[in-house]
Design an enzyme around this catalytic site. Structure first.
Site, mmCIF file in Angstrom:
data_model
loop_
_atom_site.group_PDB
_atom_site.id
_atom_site.type_symbol
_atom_site.label_atom_id
_atom_site.label_comp_id
_atom_site.label_asym_id
_atom_site.label_seq_id
_atom_site.Cartn_x
_atom_site.Cartn_y
_atom_site.Cartn_z
ATOM 1 N N LEU A 524 0.826 -1.212 0.000
ATOM 2 C CA LEU A 524 0.000 0.000 0.000
ATOM 3 C C LEU A 524 0.856 1.255 0.000
ATOM 4 C CD1 LEU A 524 -2.770 -0.963 2.555
ATOM 5 C CD2 LEU A 524 -3.092 -0.525 0.126
ATOM 6 N N ARG A 526 4.867 3.111 1.661
ATOM 7 C CA ARG A 526 6.002 3.022 2.559
ATOM 8 C C ARG A 526 5.987 4.228 3.473
ATOM 9 N NH1 ARG A 526 10.714 0.372 3.402
ATOM 10 N NH2 ARG A 526 11.531 1.633 5.073
ATOM 11 N N GLY A 527 5.962 3.985 4.779
ATOM 12 C CA GLY A 527 5.971 5.094 5.724
ATOM 13 C C GLY A 527 7.326 5.238 6.363
ATOM 14 N N PHE A 529 8.228 4.149 9.042
ATOM 15 C CA PHE A 529 8.598 3.048 9.920
ATOM 16 C C PHE A 529 8.662 1.708 9.219
ATOM 17 C CE2 PHE A 529 6.191 6.274 12.085
ATOM 18 C CZ PHE A 529 7.083 6.687 13.041
ATOM 19 N N GLY A 530 8.193 1.699 7.999
ATOM 20 C CA GLY A 530 8.220 0.427 7.313
ATOM 21 C C GLY A 530 7.205 0.384 6.195
ATOM 22 N N VAL A 532 3.819 -0.925 4.223
ATOM 23 C CA VAL A 532 2.451 -1.288 4.594
ATOM 24 C C VAL A 532 1.858 -2.174 3.502
ATOM 25 C CG1 VAL A 532 0.210 -0.407 5.303
ATOM 26 C CG2 VAL A 532 2.263 0.957 5.700
ATOM 27 N N LYS A 551 1.482 -3.255 8.817
ATOM 28 C CA LYS A 551 2.720 -2.475 8.735
ATOM 29 C C LYS A 551 3.859 -3.300 9.298
ATOM 30 C CE LYS A 551 2.671 1.831 9.042
ATOM 31 N NZ LYS A 551 2.534 3.250 9.327
ATOM 32 N N ASP A 645 4.881 13.929 13.126
ATOM 33 C CA ASP A 645 4.994 13.842 11.667
ATOM 34 C C ASP A 645 3.633 14.031 10.997
ATOM 35 O OD1 ASP A 645 6.319 13.633 9.280
ATOM 36 O OD2 ASP A 645 6.509 11.442 9.327
#
Ligand SMILES: *[C@@H]1O[C@H](CO)[C@@H](O)[C@H](O)[C@H]1NC(C)=O
Ligand SMILES: *[C@@H]1O[C@H](CO)[C@@H](O)[C@H](O)[C@H]1NC(C)=O
Ligand SMILES: *[C@@H]1O[C@H](CO)[C@@H](O)[C@H](O)[C@H]1NC(C)=O
Ligand SMILES: *[C@@H]1O[C@H](CO)[C@@H](O)[C@H](O)[C@H]1NC(C)=O
Ligand SMILES: *[C@@H]1O[C@H](CO)[C@@H](O)[C@H](O)[C@H]1NC(C)=O
Ligand SMILES: *[C@@H]1O[C@H](CO)[C@@H](O)[C@H](O)[C@H]1NC(C)=O
Length: 811
Positions: A524, A526-527, A529-530, A532, A551, A645
């Site tokens: 879905l 990339r944030g 933290f990793g 998704v 995630k 953020d």
């Protein structure tokens, strides 16, 4: 000579007294009064009553009225009104007694605002009578107009109210605006009290009046009531055509001799009609005492449309003086904190989770109020042999249920707004009020595990076995079943103790999540933290498959397991409609995965900067949603969460395009010290607050800053920073450009002359000003998120913001 001068001095001393004694209350044609503080009124002969301009709570406005002049507080008994609405006038307004029209009231600009409708243009004089009646008489002493014939909320001794006569209540003791209650003497001879809809003045009479004198006789008109009389000696009664009297109050306790007391009968602002007395000789600490009041219990007598004696969602109880006292039920508070008779609003919204991800018992508590009922807010009734526990459970599991009332084996479900709420010990019913659990942790750990499914299946099988066997076998089976539950429960408890988690989160195995995401197939996004992934799973055995977002965290604290669990506990306990809900986690070896609900409408970034621009209305709703979510994170959840953020990529949109904040609570997992910026800057270029660069403490105000930037993006539908080749010189950095446009009065350039926004420039300007307050360089100048909401909603006035970045230069 000495004697003469003595007499003269004596006479001088006497003069003021004589002047008072000599007034016969008469007012000559041409006489006038001007509205001002401390202006002297027209007095009656005895000086008991005065006619003039009475100051009101609103310093600048006066009310043409009649009052008891010798009583401290100068109780008002009549005021100029139209259908109960007071005629309030500013200082400098003038009342004149005119030969053609009687009393003429004009405002400070000389415009006529009210007049007495005299019967003939033949006014000889006016008189402020000692009964408290202001009368206008003709040359042959005919009555042309009298205040007694146009009462407001009060009747005085010697006053008569005829058929179709009315008394109007006020809003409040000191607010003369028309209130919700009406007393009237009907054509048929009944004296009744009704609730009225404001401002249309529609009389709610469907369920009958809340007081009725029952003085009509349809069979024989000569037995019907004809007049409401307050006679000189202090009795109040309905006089029937046949001469019979029906007293309103019984067991009268009016002290004697009655001449020593002032009296009045008033329809009070709380809806009670009562007779009062007050000693004429002041004893120091006097007040108006009640002789009688109607109805006997206003809390019980009101029904039908409208909120009842108190406001909506309120509970009415009778105090020792027969007066209504209004209270908000648990989980509610007064809409207007200064109005104890007004409506109550729910402190937080009750969310309606359809898919059984979170059990209702974990979301809500039931508070029990004895002897309480809202008899007119039903939408469902369960019976007849329902028990209390069934009633509670039914309400907990029913989205619409706000309160359930249990009594006599029946259970009534009540919906908002609750009306006609009352507390009465003879009610014998209990109210179960659904309140959000808030921040309290669940009473025992409640981790749903994968083997839940198996347990449920076992239950179903045993259930069908039970149906076809003997009592003895059944008993044995039930015993076995209880035992097995006991062991399963114990097993769970011990597992959870090891884990140290205390939330409603589900523990997934890595294998389960790999299956749910079809081997981590559909990415879905990339944030920070990793990555998704999209997936589907069942949250319970009976539940249908739901979409989830998984995630996979790639950078996790080395400090170990404990920190991870603390953080997950904090996130797992958050519940707010503007936050993305964490449903479960997986921790196996090095793997840390978070399972969230899946939101179908993507990110705010895609929505805002896509081809089709969302409407202004949608954008304002989204802005408010984000703000509400942030207030929750900053102030309302058990542990304060600074997001760090906030940006459109981290705001997701649900089915209704309501904003949901994602990725909150994770900053600590990156080993960030939230109060110092020794390590790398958290956040995203273009959204981060200046204190990140300045080695200042990082507080919730960093989120306020980012929200300000986001708000500008929402207003302008453009990114905070655009590529240099795309933007003109001067509009590359949104925050600078927006402030320049604003300070030069060119706000239409910001919204590309969007007509929808330009029709609402007031809101646009307000939103812009709020944004500039949020992005002030000095964190102390930035408002709290709660204040931001109030300003966005227009509840709080927004002052002109200073230049947000006075020291920065474009570069
Ligand atoms: C009196 O009540 C009305 C209606 O609630 C309100 O609009 C008005 O502002 C009030 N007046 C004062 C002086 O508080
Ligand atoms: C004026 O008051 C007197 C008693 O003080 C009363 O007899 C008379 O009827 C009153 N007149 C009016 C017009 O109210
Ligand atoms: C109406 O009532 C009065 C007494 O209250 C009685 O004298 C009269 O006869 C009655 N009239 C009728 C038509 O019943
Ligand atoms: C007032 O009414 C009461 C009760 O009907 C009566 O006893 C009394 O005489 C009346 N007083 C006057 C002054 O009419
Ligand atoms: C003043 O009020 C108190 C309590 O309400 C009462 O007991 C007392 O008698 C009053 N004093 C006078 C002089 O009326
Ligand atoms: C409760 O209601 C009854 C009549 O239904 C009334 O007599 C009683 O005074 C009320 N009690 C309270 C505390 O309101």
């Amino acid at each position: 000579m000495a004697f003469a001068s003595c007499t003269f001095i004596f006479f001088l001393l006497l003069l003021p007294l004589l002047a008072i004694a000599q007034t016969d209350g008469r007012v000559a044609v041409g006489a006038s009064l001007t509205a001002a503080h401390n202006a002297s009124p027209w007095l009656s002969t005895s000086g008991d009553f005065a006619f003039g301009f009475h100051p009101t709570d609103n310093e600048d406005l006066f009310l043409l009225s009649i009052w008891f002049d010798k009583i401290p507080g100068k109780t008002v008994v009549w005021y100029a009104h139209e259908d109960g609405n007071p005629v309030l006038v500013p200082e400098g307004s003038k009342i004149v007694l005119n030969a053609e029209n009687g009393l003429l009231l004009s405002n400070a600009r000389g415009e006529l605002v009210w007049k007495s409708a005299v019967a003939r243009a033949d006014v000889a004089y006016g008189v402020m009578n000692d009964t408290g009646n202001f009368a206008i008489k003709s040359r042959n002493s005919d009555m042309l107009w009298e205040s007694f014939a146009h009462p407001t909320d009060t009747l005085l001794p010697a006053q008569i109210m005829k058929i179709n006569g009315q008394l109007f209540s006020r809003q409040k003791e000191n607010n003369f605006s028309r209130g919700r209650f009406l007393l009237s003497l009907r054509e048929n001879g009944d004296l009744v009290l009704n609730i009225v809809n404001l401002p249309t003045n529609l009389v709610y009479d469907g369920d009958g009046p809340y007081y009725n004198s029952h003085t009509s006789d349809p069979a024989n008109e000569s037995n019907s009531g004809n007049q409401l009389i307050f006679n000189e000696s202090g009795d109040v009664y309905v006089l029937r055509r046949n001469g019979q009297r029906s007293l309103l109050g019984t067991g009268s306790t009016l002290p004697t001799p009655r001449e020593d007391f002032y009296q009045r009968a008033t329809l009070d602002f709380d809806g009670v009609f009562a007779q009062y007395y007050y000693p004429k000789i002041n004893t120091g600490n006097d007040s108006w005492s009640t002789v009688w009041y109607q109805p006997e219990n206003i809390c019980l007598r009101v029904g039908g449309l409208g909120s009842g004696a108190c406001g909506f969602n309120s509970i009415c109880s009778l105090n020792e003086n027969g007066r209504p006292t209004c209270n908000c039920p648990p989980g509610f508070s007064f809409l207007d904190p200064n109005d104890n008779y007004g409506s109550c609003e729910r402190d937080g919204e009750l969310d309606c989770h359809e898919d059984g991800q979170i059990s209702k018992e974990d979301l809500y508590d039931i508070e029990v109020l004895p002897d309480t009922n809202w008899p007119t807010s039903d939408y469902e009734r369960y019976g007849t042999n329902y028990d209390e526990q069934d009633c509670k459970t039914s309400c907990l599991n029913d989205c619409f249920c706000v309160v359930a009332i249990y009594g006599g084996g029946s259970c009534w479900m009540k919906k908002l707004p609750l009306s006609n709420g009352r507390k009465n010990s003879s009610d014998k019913s209990k109210a179960f009020i659904k309140v959000p659990r808030g921040d309290r942790p669940p009473s025992f750990p409640n981790l749903r595990e994968a083997d839940d499914d198996k347990n449920k299946r076992n239950l179903i099988i045993t259930g069908s076995v039970l149906l076809g066997t003997s009592v003895f076998v059944n008993l044995a089976l039930i015993g076995a079943l209880c035992l097995s539950f006991f062991f399963i429960y114990k097993k769970k408890l011990s597992k959870i103790d090891q884990g140290g988690l205390e939330t409603n989160l589900r523990l997934f195995t890595y294998k389960e999540l790999a299956e749910a995401t079809n081997g981590f197939e559909e990415k879905l996004g990339r944030g920070a933290f990793g990555v998704v992934y999209k997936g589907t799973t069942r949250m319970s055995a009976s539940g249908s498959r739901i979409s989830i977002a998984v995630k996979k965290l790639d950078r996790v604290v080395t400090d170990g397991d404990k920190e991870f669990k603390t953080e997950i506990n904090v996130i797992g306990r958050t519940h707010h409609k503007n936050l993305v809900q964490l449903l479960g986690i997986c921790e196996e070896g090095e793997q840390r995965l978070l399972v969230y609900e899946f939101l179908s409408n993507g990110t705010l970034a895609e929505y805002l900067f896509g081809n089709r621009k969302p409407s202004w209305c949608q954008r304002t709703q989204i802005a408010l949603g984000v703000a509400r979510g942030l207030v929750y994170l900053h102030e309302e959840c058990s542990t304060q969460i600074i997001h760090c953020d906030i940006k459109p990529q981290n705001i997701l949109l649900d089915d209704n395009y309501d904003a949901r904040i994602s990725d909150f609570g994770l900053s600590k997992l990156l080993m960030m010290d939230q109060t110092q910026t020794k390590t790398a800057i958290r956040g995203t270029k273009g959204y981060v607050a200046p204190e990140w660069f300045r080695n200042l403490p990082v507080t919730v105000k960093v989120d306020v800053y980012s929200f300000g930037v986001l708000l500008l993006e929402i207003i302008c539908c453009r990114r905070s920073v655009v590529d240099e080749e795309m933007g003109d010189e001067g509009n590359i950095i949104l925050t600078y450009w927006a402030y320049d446009c604003y300070s030069e009065g060119k706000i239409d350039a910001l919204v590309s002359e969007d007509m929808e926004v330009m029709n609402d420039t007031k809101s646009l300007e307000r939103f812009l000003m709020v944004a500039f307050w949020c992005i002030q360089e000095d964190p102390c100048l930035r408002p709290s998120m709660r204040k931001v909401i109030q300003m966005l909603e227009g509840v709080v006035h927004v002052t002109v913001p200073p230049n947000p970045s006075p020291f920065s230069t474009i570069g």
